[in-house]
Design a protein around this motif. Structure first.
Motif, PDB file in Angstrom:
ATOM      1  N   TYR A 191      70.063  10.894  97.251  1.00 37.64           N
ATOM      2  CA  TYR A 191      70.000   9.432  97.118  1.00 37.64           C
ATOM      3  C   TYR A 191      71.146   8.934  96.238  1.00 37.64           C
ATOM      4  CZ  TYR A 191      67.504  10.727  92.797  1.00 37.64           C
ATOM      5  OH  TYR A 191      67.149  11.287  91.594  1.00 37.64           O
ATOM      6  N   VAL A 192      71.611   7.729  96.564  1.00 35.45           N
ATOM      7  CA  VAL A 192      72.629   7.038  95.773  1.00 35.45           C
ATOM      8  C   VAL A 192      72.003   5.712  95.364  1.00 35.45           C
ATOM      9  CG1 VAL A 192      74.959   6.083  95.722  1.00 35.45           C
ATOM     10  CG2 VAL A 192      74.468   8.106  97.113  1.00 35.45           C
ATOM     11  N   ILE A 193      71.790   5.522  94.072  1.00 46.62           N
ATOM     12  CA  ILE A 193      71.101   4.326  93.585  1.00 46.62           C
ATOM     13  C   ILE A 193      71.877   3.728  92.412  1.00 46.62           C
ATOM     14  CG2 ILE A 193      68.831   5.098  94.350  1.00 46.62           C
ATOM     15  CD1 ILE A 193      68.233   6.050  91.571  1.00 46.62           C
ATOM     16  N   SER A 194      71.605   2.465  92.147  1.00 42.51           N
ATOM     17  CA  SER A 194      72.248   1.793  91.018  1.00 42.51           C
ATOM     18  C   SER A 194      71.241   0.858  90.364  1.00 42.51           C
ATOM     19  CB  SER A 194      73.487   1.007  91.474  1.00 42.51           C
ATOM     20  OG  SER A 194      73.099  -0.103  92.295  1.00 42.51           O
ATOM     21  N   ASN A 195      71.594   0.414  89.173  1.00 46.43           N
ATOM     22  CA  ASN A 195      70.739  -0.523  88.444  1.00 46.43           C
ATOM     23  C   ASN A 195      71.658  -1.430  87.631  1.00 46.43           C
ATOM     24  OD1 ASN A 195      68.832  -1.778  86.671  1.00 46.43           O
ATOM     25  ND2 ASN A 195      67.444  -0.072  87.019  1.00 46.43           N
ATOM     26  N   ILE A 196      72.089  -2.511  88.275  1.00 49.29           N
ATOM     27  CA  ILE A 196      73.057  -3.412  87.641  1.00 49.29           C
ATOM     28  C   ILE A 196      72.530  -3.941  86.318  1.00 49.29           C
ATOM     29  CG2 ILE A 196      74.264  -5.614  87.867  1.00 49.29           C
ATOM     30  CD1 ILE A 196      74.471  -5.144  90.824  1.00 49.29           C
ATOM     31  N   GLY A 197      71.263  -4.339  86.306  1.00 52.02           N
ATOM     32  CA  GLY A 197      70.697  -4.927  85.097  1.00 52.02           C
ATOM     33  C   GLY A 197      70.642  -3.981  83.922  1.00 52.02           C
ATOM     34  N   ALA A 198      70.531  -2.674  84.196  1.00 52.33           N
ATOM     35  CA  ALA A 198      70.432  -1.691  83.121  1.00 52.33           C
ATOM     36  C   ALA A 198      71.780  -1.067  82.772  1.00 52.33           C
ATOM     37  CB  ALA A 198      69.445  -0.590  83.509  1.00 52.33           C
ATOM     38  N   PHE A 199      72.640  -0.817  83.784  1.00 52.42           N
ATOM     39  CA  PHE A 199      73.853  -0.034  83.538  1.00 52.42           C
ATOM     40  C   PHE A 199      75.143  -0.729  83.952  1.00 52.42           C
ATOM     41  CE2 PHE A 199      70.416   3.016  84.800  1.00 52.42           C
ATOM     42  CZ  PHE A 199      70.124   3.450  83.515  1.00 52.42           C
ATOM     43  N   GLY A 200      75.067  -1.875  84.596  1.00 53.88           N
ATOM     44  CA  GLY A 200      76.279  -2.542  85.046  1.00 53.88           C
ATOM     45  C   GLY A 200      76.601  -2.236  86.495  1.00 53.88           C
ATOM     46  N   GLU A 201      77.691  -2.816  86.978  1.00 49.22           N
ATOM     47  CA  GLU A 201      78.030  -2.750  88.402  1.00 49.22           C
ATOM     48  C   GLU A 201      78.823  -1.507  88.782  1.00 49.22           C
ATOM     49  OE1 GLU A 201      80.042  -6.338  89.351  1.00 49.22           O
ATOM     50  OE2 GLU A 201      78.281  -7.612  89.109  1.00 49.22           O
ATOM     51  N   SER A 202      79.308  -0.748  87.823  1.00 45.65           N
ATOM     52  CA  SER A 202      80.193   0.372  88.145  1.00 45.65           C
ATOM     53  C   SER A 202      79.584   1.720  87.804  1.00 45.65           C
ATOM     54  CB  SER A 202      81.530   0.202  87.401  1.00 45.65           C
ATOM     55  OG  SER A 202      82.161  -0.994  87.784  1.00 45.65           O
ATOM     56  N   ILE A 203      78.267   1.804  87.804  1.00 48.65           N
ATOM     57  CA  ILE A 203      77.592   3.074  87.528  1.00 48.65           C
ATOM     58  C   ILE A 203      76.550   3.324  88.611  1.00 48.65           C
ATOM     59  CG2 ILE A 203      76.024   4.296  85.963  1.00 48.65           C
ATOM     60  CD1 ILE A 203      77.389   3.037  83.637  1.00 48.65           C
ATOM     61  N   VAL A 204      76.577   4.520  89.171  1.00 44.78           N
ATOM     62  CA  VAL A 204      75.561   4.913  90.153  1.00 44.78           C
ATOM     63  C   VAL A 204      74.936   6.230  89.712  1.00 44.78           C
ATOM     64  CG1 VAL A 204      76.699   3.760  92.079  1.00 44.78           C
ATOM     65  CG2 VAL A 204      77.191   6.172  91.621  1.00 44.78           C
ATOM     66  N   LYS A 205      73.750   6.465  90.209  1.00 43.16           N
ATOM     67  CA  LYS A 205      73.075   7.749  90.008  1.00 43.16           C
ATOM     68  C   LYS A 205      73.036   8.462  91.348  1.00 43.16           C
ATOM     69  CE  LYS A 205      68.599   9.805  88.713  1.00 43.16           C
ATOM     70  NZ  LYS A 205      69.171  10.926  87.927  1.00 43.16           N
ATOM     71  N   ILE A 206      73.471   9.718  91.352  1.00 44.75           N
ATOM     72  CA  ILE A 206      73.470  10.531  92.574  1.00 44.75           C
ATOM     73  C   ILE A 206      72.546  11.714  92.328  1.00 44.75           C
ATOM     74  CG2 ILE A 206      74.856  11.847  94.206  1.00 44.75           C
ATOM     75  CD1 ILE A 206      77.310  10.274  93.203  1.00 44.75           C
ATOM     76  N   GLY A 207      71.413  11.730  93.010  1.00 42.67           N
ATOM     77  CA  GLY A 207      70.445  12.800  92.800  1.00 42.67           C
ATOM     78  C   GLY A 207      69.841  13.247  94.105  1.00 42.67           C
ATOM     79  N   LEU A 208      68.833  14.112  94.001  1.00 39.20           N
ATOM     80  CA  LEU A 208      68.158  14.554  95.216  1.00 39.20           C
ATOM     81  C   LEU A 208      66.670  14.692  94.955  1.00 39.20           C
ATOM     82  CD1 LEU A 208      67.051  17.730  95.587  1.00 39.20           C
ATOM     83  CD2 LEU A 208      69.456  18.238  95.312  1.00 39.20           C
ATOM     84  N   THR A 209      65.905  14.586  96.002  1.00 39.06           N
ATOM     85  CA  THR A 209      64.469  14.827  95.943  1.00 39.06           C
ATOM     86  C   THR A 209      64.047  15.558  97.193  1.00 39.06           C
ATOM     87  OG1 THR A 209      62.286  13.792  95.787  1.00 39.06           O
ATOM     88  CG2 THR A 209      63.976  12.553  96.953  1.00 39.06           C
ATOM     89  N   ARG A 210      63.098  16.462  97.045  1.00 35.92           N
ATOM     90  CA  ARG A 210      62.569  17.194  98.200  1.00 35.92           C
ATOM     91  C   ARG A 210      61.314  16.525  98.748  1.00 35.92           C
ATOM     92  NH1 ARG A 210      60.756  22.423  97.734  1.00 35.92           N
ATOM     93  NH2 ARG A 210      61.212  22.618  99.943  1.00 35.92           N
ATOM     94  N   ARG A 211      60.915  15.418  98.155  1.00 35.82           N
ATOM     95  CA  ARG A 211      59.681  14.747  98.566  1.00 35.82           C
ATOM     96  C   ARG A 211      59.790  14.282 100.020  1.00 35.82           C
ATOM     97  NH1 ARG A 211      58.100  12.558  93.416  1.00 35.82           N
ATOM     98  NH2 ARG A 211      56.595  11.125  94.356  1.00 35.82           N
ATOM     99  N   LEU A 212      58.669  14.274 100.711  1.00 43.36           N
ATOM    100  CA  LEU A 212      58.644  13.790 102.094  1.00 43.36           C
ATOM    101  C   LEU A 212      58.905  12.290 102.140  1.00 43.36           C
ATOM    102  CD1 LEU A 212      55.564  15.744 103.529  1.00 43.36           C
ATOM    103  CD2 LEU A 212      57.983  16.373 103.601  1.00 43.36           C
TER     104      LEU A 212
END
Length: 306
Positions: A191-212
């Motif tokens: 997944y590629v997600i962001s949170n403008i309100g918490a981290f600003g417009e130029s930060i993303v989180k790149i992670g993974l989940t095995r959940r269905l």
């Protein structure tokens, strides 16, 4: 050991008081002890207040303390020996290293607990999905049996039978897919997600989940620890999600937000840059990508950037 041997402090050796060399040595010895006590008090404070990120500043402070001792004791040439000072600096370095390793171990255990919780949630999801599919299979098998029983001796509705058999075949395939998903520990969603309100417009989180249901994991990340929910730019299913995530992390390694704890998967990267990388690495798996973050809560709250 050096302090007891008298090697911690160097001083003049021919000092006299009222013409007495004995009195002079006693005065130099007393002042040397006083200076060493002051220096050690500073070193002990540095050890007690040590945090890994403070090492350089605390070493600098101890250097200044040593310089102060040399300045105040200049008349009697009282100074902290270089070898003793190196030992105390080494003590600070080892303390900082120990605290850093201790923090790494805590983070490793936290990550392990988090991974175990994720695996337990995945297992519960798989069990629920198996139960749902088994229930549907039982329903369609029962319907097929009733249809065949009702048509004994008469005309069989071949179209309805074919439809039920098709639905059963699809359920068999879905059950096999669930089994395969459970067996392949590398499969999952990046997944590629962001949170403008918490981290600003130029930060993303790149992670993974095995959940269905990958959105369950994303929603959990947007809990009370951040003021707004995360926006999803992409969810990519891959049979080797572990490898895809690692490749993306390596691609943006020089732009990590946290360069110490690599388990923190935030990067100074705009979503458009991640999309370009995904087009190269994910290929056909990249079905949809949203470049702009909706951030409805943040925008409704005034949309104030830091």
């Amino acid at each position: 050991m050096q302090a007891r041997n008298g090697d911690a402090v160097h001083s003049i050796t021919n000092w006299q008081v009222n013409g007495s060399a004995t009195e002079g040595r006693k005065m130099v010895r007393d002042f040397s002890k006083l200076m060493l006590r002051a220096y050690n008090a500073e070193a002990d404070y540095a050890v007690r207040s040590m945090r890994p990120h403070r090492l350089a500043s605390l070493v600098d402070r101890l250097d200044k303390s040593r310089a102060t001792v040399a300045r105040l004791g200049a008349t009697m040439q009282i100074r902290i020996s270089e070898s003793y000072h190196r030992l105390r600096v080494r003590e600070l370095e080892l303390t900082a290293d120990y605290l850093a390793k201790q923090e790494e171990e805590k983070e490793r255990r936290r990550e392990l607990r988090e991974r175990q919780r994720e695996e337990e949630k995945l297992q519960r999801e798989i069990e629920r999905e198996r139960a749902r599919l088994a229930k549907e299979q039982a329903h369609y098998r029962s319907a097929l049996q009733r249809l065949r029983a009702a048509s004994e001796g008469g005309a069989v509705d071949e179209a309805e039978v074919a439809q039920l058999e098709q639905q059963l075949a699809e359920l068999e395939a879905a059950m096999a897919a669930v089994d395969a998903r459970e067996a392949n520990i590398r499969a999952g969603y990046v997944y590629v997600i962001s949170n403008i309100g918490a981290f600003g417009e130029s930060i993303v989180k790149i992670g993974l989940t095995r959940r269905l249901e990958p959105m369950d994991r994303v929603n959990e990340l947007g809990d009370a620890s951040v003021p707004f929910r995360f926006d999803v730019h992409a969810l990519i299913f891959s049979e080797d999600a572990v490898g895809l995530e690692r490749t993306l992390h390596q691609e943006f390694d020089d732009r990590r937000v946290n360069r110490v704890n690599l388990r923190r998967e935030f990067f100074y990267v705009r979503p458009a840059e991640v999309r370009e990388a995904l087009q190269r690495f994910a290929g056909q798996h990249l079905l949809q990508f949203r470049e702009e973050a909706e951030a409805p809560e943040w925008r409704a709250s005034g949309g104030r950037s830091q």
